[in-house]
Write an enzyme that holds these catalytic residues in place. Structure first.
Site, PDB file in Angstrom:
ATOM      1  N   GLU A 223      -5.779  14.929  -3.874  1.00 45.22           N
ATOM      2  CA  GLU A 223      -6.924  14.090  -4.221  1.00 45.22           C
ATOM      3  C   GLU A 223      -7.102  12.942  -3.239  1.00 45.22           C
ATOM      4  O   GLU A 223      -8.230  12.567  -2.895  1.00 45.22           O
ATOM      5  CB  GLU A 223      -6.760  13.550  -5.647  1.00 45.22           C
ATOM      6  CG  GLU A 223      -8.011  12.899  -6.226  1.00 45.22           C
ATOM      7  CD  GLU A 223      -8.167  11.426  -5.871  1.00 45.22           C
ATOM      8  OE1 GLU A 223      -9.256  10.866  -6.098  1.00 45.22           O
ATOM      9  OE2 GLU A 223      -7.183  10.816  -5.375  1.00 45.22           O
ATOM     10  N   GLU A 224      -5.988  12.365  -2.790  1.00 45.75           N
ATOM     11  CA  GLU A 224      -6.090  11.187  -1.923  1.00 45.75           C
ATOM     12  C   GLU A 224      -6.709  11.495  -0.566  1.00 45.75           C
ATOM     13  O   GLU A 224      -7.131  10.586   0.140  1.00 45.75           O
ATOM     14  CB  GLU A 224      -4.709  10.545  -1.739  1.00 45.75           C
ATOM     15  CG  GLU A 224      -4.107   9.920  -2.992  1.00 45.75           C
ATOM     16  CD  GLU A 224      -4.905   8.721  -3.511  1.00 45.75           C
ATOM     17  OE1 GLU A 224      -5.903   8.333  -2.866  1.00 45.75           O
ATOM     18  OE2 GLU A 224      -4.536   8.180  -4.570  1.00 45.75           O
ATOM     19  N   ASP A 244      -7.859   9.077 -14.001  1.00 44.81           N
ATOM     20  CA  ASP A 244      -7.456   8.418 -12.759  1.00 44.81           C
ATOM     21  C   ASP A 244      -7.558   6.913 -12.961  1.00 44.81           C
ATOM     22  O   ASP A 244      -7.798   6.442 -14.068  1.00 44.81           O
ATOM     23  CB  ASP A 244      -8.340   8.896 -11.602  1.00 44.81           C
ATOM     24  CG  ASP A 244      -7.621   8.929 -10.266  1.00 44.81           C
ATOM     25  OD1 ASP A 244      -6.763   8.055 -10.037  1.00 44.81           O
ATOM     26  OD2 ASP A 244      -7.925   9.811  -9.448  1.00 44.81           O
TER      27      ASP A 244
END
Length: 384
Positions: A223-224, A244
């Site tokens: 995701e990052e 998140d």
């Protein structure tokens, strides 16, 4: 009320365990293994993608329209850009974070020859040598370096140690769990979200509940770097809720308590019907919540949509102070999120048409408009 009781001691312990396992994007194998072992302990079956994203299916009374929740196992970090002549390492970041927060951090360099501990320092780190220049040097990744805790005075020394360009550098989280419920650490984004999902799963397994439809619990690994939710979502899912971090900062409506429901991020608004359903579940289940919009933010949901998934998306968050730096959250938000996750998983289907990928206007949703528009909508809606 349909929310389930959450074991907050387990939630905190699980978060501490996750934080102890380095997992910058691209270096997530070990945290994937740990999570799979925990799922096995729950008696749950799981599937892994080639690279290690995890998919767990809790069977419901009906298979369709399936729903999913997702959080990500990967964190920010860095890679070795250059072996420097002074025996130190130039870095490039993994993910989007400032070198300002890297300065002074303890870290681990993972090389093929083993791992080495080190410290990320500004190029001018000694006040006794550089005087006021330590405060005037630029803040960017070209002005920090890793001092490896090994005999390394030259680039050749680093090569002899087995350190190489491209090696992963994991940043120590340095977590603190306060008695008053605050948690301070790096990488709470999104290991706190992962812990929330495990706590919610634990509650559902122990209560032996069966949701109305299949619920998938997804854990992404990239995701990052912007692609987390792009490859783990199956075609039978009609709605995707990301768990998140929110952004507790001036000009934001997020808080470190309760659930923060994100109404839009930099990719645009989240699904009208799904976000309002989540807000209603909070009200009906006495879960504190607030709404916010994040201008410089994207999540697993965006990656799923960009990959072509035709799903309704939403984002529920725990408010983070100092996101992508030294982050702070509160256990109240994590418990609230886990409660909402169970309430959502157990909620009834409100849009049965979502069970089909394609269809007609029959059963299609409506949104509030003028009285004349509502009349036109009613007249044009087919009855068969």
């Amino acid at each position: 009320m349909i929310r389930l009781p959450i074991d907050t001691d387990y939630l905190a312990d699980r978060l501490a365990r996750l934080l102890a396992i380095p997992s910058p994007s691209g270096y997530t194998d070990m945290i994937v293994r740990d999570c799979c072992q925990e799922l096995r302990r729950f008696g749950l079956e799981y599937e892994l993608t080639r690279r290690g994203a995890i998919r767990v299916r809790l069977k419901g009374e009906h298979e369709h329209p399936g729903r999913a929740l997702i959080s990500h196992l990967d964190t920010l970090g860095a890679q070795v850009k250059l072996l420097k002549d002074n025996g130190r390492l130039e870095l490039v970041p993994i993910g989007n974070w400032s070198s300002r927060f890297a300065e002074g951090a303890r870290c681990t360099v993972f090389s093929e020859a083993g791992f080495y501990r080190g410290t990320i320092l500004p190029l001018k780190a000694s006040g006794h040598t550089f005087n006021d220049e330590i405060d005037t040097q630029p803040v960017d990744w070209r002005h920090v370096e890793v001092r490896v805790d090994a005999l390394a005075r030259t680039a050749s020394d680093l090569e002899h140690l087995g350190v190489a360009v491209g090696d992963t550098v994991a940043i120590d989280p340095a977590p603190e769990f306060m008695e008053n419920g605050f948690v301070v650490s790096r990488h709470l984004d999104d290991k706190a979200g992962v812990a929330v999902m495990f706590a919610a799963l634990k509650a559902m397994v122990e209560e032996k509940v069966t949701p109305p439809v299949d619920v998938l619990w997804l854990f992404s690994i990239s995701e990052e770097v912007g692609i987390g939710g792009s490859s783990v979502l199956p075609h039978d899912v009609s709605s995707l809720v990301s768990i998140d971090n929110g952004t507790t900062a001036p000009g934001q409506n997020s808080e470190e308590f309760g659930v923060t429901i994100c109404m839009a991020d930099q990719t645009g608004p989240f699904d009208y019907h799904l976000t309002r359903k989540l807000a209603r579940l909070c009200r009906d289940n006495d879960i504190r919540y607030q709404k916010d919009i994040f201008r410089y933010y994207r999540s697993d949901s965006a990656a799923a949509l960009e990959a072509g998934a035709d799903v309704r998306t939403a984002l529920i968050t725990f408010g983070v102070d100092g996101s992508h730096g030294y982050e702070r959250i509160h256990m109240h938000a994590l418990r609230s999120l886990a409660e909402l996750a169970t309430a959502y998983a157990m909620s009834e289907v409100e849009i049965p048409r979502d069970a089909e990928e394609m269809g007609t206007l029959k059963g299609f949703t409506t949104q509030p408009m003028t009285e004349a528009d509502q009349k036109l909508t009613a007249e044009s809606d087919p009855t068969d």
